[in-house]
Design a protein around this motif. Structure first.
Motif, PDB file in Angstrom:
ATOM      1  N   LEU A  56       0.815  -1.219   0.000  1.00 20.31           N
ATOM      2  CA  LEU A  56       0.000   0.000   0.000  1.00 20.31           C
ATOM      3  C   LEU A  56       0.847   1.268   0.000  1.00 20.31           C
ATOM      4  CD1 LEU A  56      -2.870  -1.015   2.460  1.00 20.31           C
ATOM      5  CD2 LEU A  56      -2.900  -0.988  -0.049  1.00 20.31           C
ATOM      6  N   LYS A  57       2.076   1.150   0.456  1.00 15.38           N
ATOM      7  CA  LYS A  57       2.961   2.313   0.465  1.00 15.38           C
ATOM      8  C   LYS A  57       3.187   2.850  -0.953  1.00 15.38           C
ATOM      9  CE  LYS A  57       7.677   3.513   1.902  1.00 15.38           C
ATOM     10  NZ  LYS A  57       7.460   4.907   1.642  1.00 15.38           N
ATOM     11  N   ALA A  58       3.009   1.996  -1.962  1.00 18.58           N
ATOM     12  CA  ALA A  58       3.219   2.416  -3.353  1.00 18.58           C
ATOM     13  C   ALA A  58       2.194   3.452  -3.800  1.00 18.58           C
ATOM     14  CB  ALA A  58       3.159   1.197  -4.268  1.00 18.58           C
ATOM     15  N   TYR A  59       1.084   3.585  -3.088  1.00 15.24           N
ATOM     16  CA  TYR A  59       0.012   4.478  -3.503  1.00 15.24           C
ATOM     17  C   TYR A  59       0.057   5.830  -2.796  1.00 15.24           C
ATOM     18  CZ  TYR A  59      -1.737   0.173  -5.506  1.00 15.24           C
ATOM     19  OH  TYR A  59      -1.847  -0.994  -6.235  1.00 15.24           O
ATOM     20  N   THR A  60       1.090   6.067  -2.007  1.00 16.33           N
ATOM     21  CA  THR A  60       1.192   7.326  -1.276  1.00 16.33           C
ATOM     22  C   THR A  60       2.602   7.893  -1.375  1.00 16.33           C
ATOM     23  OG1 THR A  60       1.090   8.362   0.923  1.00 16.33           O
ATOM     24  CG2 THR A  60       1.627   6.030   0.858  1.00 16.33           C
ATOM     25  N   ALA A  61       2.672   9.202  -1.297  1.00 14.32           N
ATOM     26  CA  ALA A  61       3.968   9.877  -1.236  1.00 14.32           C
ATOM     27  C   ALA A  61       4.317  10.258   0.192  1.00 14.32           C
ATOM     28  CB  ALA A  61       3.934  11.126  -2.122  1.00 14.32           C
ATOM     29  N   LYS A  62       3.510   9.830   1.155  1.00 13.93           N
ATOM     30  CA  LYS A  62       3.683  10.221   2.546  1.00 13.93           C
ATOM     31  C   LYS A  62       4.203   9.046   3.378  1.00 13.93           C
ATOM     32  CE  LYS A  62       1.950  14.010   1.144  1.00 13.93           C
ATOM     33  NZ  LYS A  62       0.562  14.460   1.415  1.00 13.93           N
ATOM     34  N   PRO A  63       4.798   9.330   4.538  1.00 14.06           N
ATOM     35  CA  PRO A  63       5.295   8.245   5.407  1.00 14.06           C
ATOM     36  C   PRO A  63       4.159   7.335   5.854  1.00 14.06           C
ATOM     37  CG  PRO A  63       6.185  10.360   6.101  1.00 14.06           C
ATOM     38  CD  PRO A  63       5.122  10.660   5.090  1.00 14.06           C
ATOM     39  N   VAL A  64       4.494   6.063   6.010  1.00 13.28           N
ATOM     40  CA  VAL A  64       3.514   5.041   6.374  1.00 13.28           C
ATOM     41  C   VAL A  64       3.936   4.362   7.668  1.00 13.28           C
ATOM     42  CG1 VAL A  64       2.575   2.788   5.723  1.00 13.28           C
ATOM     43  CG2 VAL A  64       2.738   4.615   4.024  1.00 13.28           C
ATOM     44  N   VAL A  65       2.971   4.164   8.561  1.00 14.60           N
ATOM     45  CA  VAL A  65       3.166   3.433   9.814  1.00 14.60           C
ATOM     46  C   VAL A  65       2.494   2.077   9.689  1.00 14.60           C
ATOM     47  CG1 VAL A  65       2.830   3.463  12.325  1.00 14.60           C
ATOM     48  CG2 VAL A  65       3.047   5.626  11.071  1.00 14.60           C
ATOM     49  N   ASN A  66       3.177   1.031  10.110  1.00 16.36           N
ATOM     50  CA  ASN A  66       2.583  -0.307  10.226  1.00 16.36           C
ATOM     51  C   ASN A  66       2.736  -0.800  11.647  1.00 16.36           C
ATOM     52  OD1 ASN A  66       3.422  -1.848   6.989  1.00 16.36           O
ATOM     53  ND2 ASN A  66       1.867  -0.356   7.537  1.00 16.36           N
ATOM     54  N   VAL A  67       1.805  -1.641  12.067  1.00 15.10           N
ATOM     55  CA  VAL A  67       1.914  -2.347  13.339  1.00 15.10           C
ATOM     56  C   VAL A  67       1.851  -3.846  13.056  1.00 15.10           C
ATOM     57  CG1 VAL A  67       0.910  -0.480  14.704  1.00 15.10           C
ATOM     58  CG2 VAL A  67      -0.587  -2.213  13.705  1.00 15.10           C
TER      59      VAL A  67
END
Length: 719
Positions: free
Chosen positions: A297-308
């Motif tokens: 899903l990170k491929a669809y955003t230019a913003k930082p991503v948090v995962n748990v």
């Protein structure tokens, strides 16, 4: 020690909107049972996390309007100026200790008993056959959301955001996961059946969130980073959304792209109402268990991503970042178990990390709105009211004393470790077995409980580093030997055992199985620890209501036995409803063919048969063995033997004798560890057997700042 190059990626700064996070450790929003009324305790937990090196520290989900009050659930609030003043203290304590301070805001529509906001009108989405009229547990139905209502809720979000800004928070997350908040329900077709511009297509279903984000940004100005905690996949459970849900490989990428220009970061989680999917225990999932839903899903955003996803190992964290799955390692339980996890990685002390065992005792406390508790970390939740810090131990005033601890189970290990760190001259930890750990050694053999061995592994390593602590194994003790040992302080930590008889806790009458079945009646220790031979037909009788009965049933069923699990309680594994394990446990037991009986009395029907009687059925089963998960009894013989010979203490130079853990009363492992920790923390007080008073946070009429300590002083009279 210094930072290993392999872990340097975890400490690379990263831009989050107008702020820079110093590293990739993100303490996610999670409840701790203090709300905002117990503000000092709330701040104590969060500030300790910041001091432990987390780059971003959140508080918890905050209700933002009285018409969505969550009472009796003790969650934080951000309703008015009084809340702002309390929140300002929490935010300042987080930032004072070196982290960015974050808050999560939500207008919740799934749980709203309305006990405090009585008279107000909770709102749902509405629309043709929409959420108006939908039953909400404990709350009746929701009022239909018309255009005026949409504008009202948007203004509620704006006002709450301004309060968050005034309180000093750096980051604001809008809760859009777990199908709980109104914005998450706009996204999910199962809930959103509107036929106007807010329903139908992804563009329409994201419209309210876009309008809300534009409004809060315009109102709050440029100094806050805004993000969404997005439920990315509603799966198939628990209400069978099917194609009316949202999927990580379906609508979710479009949702992310539709909103990406208005957020500064994303926090991805599963999107089901059943929180137990997100916060699963170690019984069912390991590290990074959410990868199937969030990966890519990170491929669809230019913003930082948090995962748990139950992250514990720094190596796993590094791999997740290097593989491009996310930019931040989000964690709640790992930070509860060890608030100083990031600092231990940074300083090269990875072997000292107190790893979360995934037992979900912390979750169980949240479910019933009780203060935070952790099996691994006895100081969790006690930072303010008792002044405990997990890595700080004062030298004991009586450190010239020698200590004998009899029993190296959870309580004994913990007590020895803390006494060692407090500088007691000689601490001897003795046990009759060939290894330390007590009951954890065999409990961790149950299906899915292997991570509980971390309780032993962490303490074993800590004890090995303490030169003043000696472990003596394979040595049995009685009261005579304890008297003659030469220690000034004797601590009995001999645990407990499951009884073969005892009283039925539901009617206070004898259980009555042993007189008929004799040696064919087995205890959990015999089945799991001693691995005695068990016949093909087994009935497990569970009076415990937690993990032991279902665990033994699963263990035996996997061995091919025909198993019946019966309890007098209304539910199988009642306490697992609080640890969010019950649905998984029931699924697994049914898949194995275990027959489940609730509200059931089990009585002998003959030498080889039992009768099972519930309110709506009665059956007789042939059995080879019955396993009784019944009452536990303290193994307190040594303690009482020493008490009976108190007149001999002085001549044997014994100053005090104490008992801890299950030898006081059988309880959770978490309580045994707390018992050992508490005694060791207070071994140099006037009467270590009595806990020191803790600070009670409450409103006192005509109070002064000094009165904040009144609770602790008043408790001293009780003791």
């Amino acid at each position: 020690m210094t930072l290993n190059e392999r872990y340097s990626v975890l400490f690379e700064p990263i831009q989050v909107g107008p702020h820079t996070a110093k590293n990739r450790f993100w303490s996610t929003p999670h409840a701790i049972g203090y709300g905002i009324d117990n503000v000092a305790s709330q701040a104590g937990v969060r500030a300790n996390r910041a001091a432990g090196g987390w780059g971003v520290v959140f508080t918890e989900a905050n209700t933002i309007s009285p018409d969505m009050d969550k009472t009796p659930f003790k969650m934080s609030r951000l309703w008015d100026e009084g809340d702002v003043r309390n929140q300002r203290f929490v935010a300042s304590e987080i930032k004072r200790n070196g982290a960015l301070a974050g808050i999560e805001l939500e207008y919740n529509v799934s749980v709203s008993p309305m006990t405090e906001g009585r008279g107000l009108e909770p709102k749902g989405l509405g629309g043709s056959m929409g959420e108006s009229g939908m039953l909400v547990p404990y709350a009746g139905t929701l009022m239909e959301l018309d255009r005026d209502g949409i504008e009202e809720i948007m203004q509620i979000y704006v006002s709450a955001t301004l309060r968050a800004r005034d309180a000093g928070y750096d980051l604001v997350t809008f809760h859009c996961g777990h199908a709980a908040s109104i914005i998450s329900r706009f996204l999910i077709p199962y809930f959103n059946t509107r036929t106007d511009e807010y329903g139908g297509s992804v563009e329409n279903r994201t419209r309210f969130i876009r309008e809300m984000l534009i409004a809060v940004r315009e109102a709050a100005g440029p100094d806050i980073a805004f993000g969404l905690r997005l439920g990315v996949d509603t799966l198939d459970a628990p209400i069978g959304l099917g194609d009316r849900g949202i999927r990580a490989n379906g609508d979710t990428p479009q949702i992310i792209q539709a909103l990406d220009d208005l957020v500064d970061y994303w926090d991805f989680v599963p999107g089901v109402e059943d929180w137990g999917i997100d916060a699963q225990s170690s019984r069912t999932v390991g590290e990074n268990h959410q990868k199937p839903y969030v990966d890519g899903l990170k491929a669809y955003t230019a913003k930082p991503v948090v995962n748990v996803g139950r992250f514990n190992s720094p190596d796993t964290m590094v791999d997740v970042l290097n593989n491009g799955q996310c930019d931040f390692i989000g964690a709640a339980r790992a930070g509860i178990a060890d608030p100083f996890l990031p600092e231990k990685v940074r300083t090269g002390n990875i072997e000292d990390i107190r790893e979360c065992i995934g037992c979900n005792i912390c979750v169980s406390r949240d479910v019933v709105s009780m203060p935070l508790q952790c099996t691994q970390n006895a100081t969790a939740g006690e930072e303010y009211r008792r002044g405990w810090k997990p890595e700080e131990f004062s030298l004991a005033k009586n450190r010239e004393s020698d200590v004998l601890i009899i029993g190296a189970g959870p309580a004994g290990m913990e007590c020895a470790m803390v006494l060692g760190k407090r500088g007691l001259r000689n601490v001897h930890l003795v046990d009759a077995e060939s290894k330390i750990g007590g009951s954890v050694n065999w409990v961790s053999k149950l299906p899915g409980r292997h991570e509980w061995r971390r309780l032993i592994e962490y303490r074993e390593h800590q004890l090995s580093k303490l030169e003043n602590v000696e472990i003596i194994l394979g040595t049995e003790f009685d009261a005579d030997e304890a008297l003659d040992y030469g220690a000034g302080i004797v601590i009995v930590a001999t645990g407990s055992h499951y009884s073969r008889n005892g009283l039925d806790p539901f009617n206070r009458l004898p259980i009555g199985l042993e007189p008929v079945f004799g040696e064919r009646l087995l205890t959990p220790e015999q089945v799991v620890r001693d691995e005695v031979e068990v016949g093909e037909r087994v009935v497990v009788v569970d009076y415990d209501g937690y993990f032991m009965g279902p665990g033994i049933a699963e263990l035996l069923a996997k061995q091919g036995k025909q198993v019946v699990l019966a309890t007098k309680g209304e539910h199988i594994a009642e306490y697992q409803r609080r640890t969010l394990e019950a649905s998984h446990t029931l699924r697994d037991l049914r898949a194995l063919g275990v027959k489940l009986w609730t509200e059931t009395a089990v009585t002998p029907a003959g030498p080889d048969t039992v009768s099972l009687t519930s309110p709506d059925r009665q059956e007789t089963f042939g059995v080879d063995n019955v396993v009784l998960v019944g009452p536990r009894h303290s193994d307190d013989g040594i303690f009482h033997g020493l008490q009976q010979r108190k007149s001999e203490w002085a001549e044997n130079e014994i100053q005090m004798v104490h008992r801890i853990g299950d030898s006081v009363r059988p309880h959770f492992i978490a309580e045994a560890i707390f018992s050992g920790h508490r005694l060791a923390r207070e071994i140099d007080t006037e009467n270590p057997a009595k806990p020191l008073p803790f600070i009670r946070e409450r409103r006192i009429i005509d109070s002064s700042p000094e009165d904040y300590q009144l609770g602790a002083r008043s408790l001293s009279s009780i003791y």
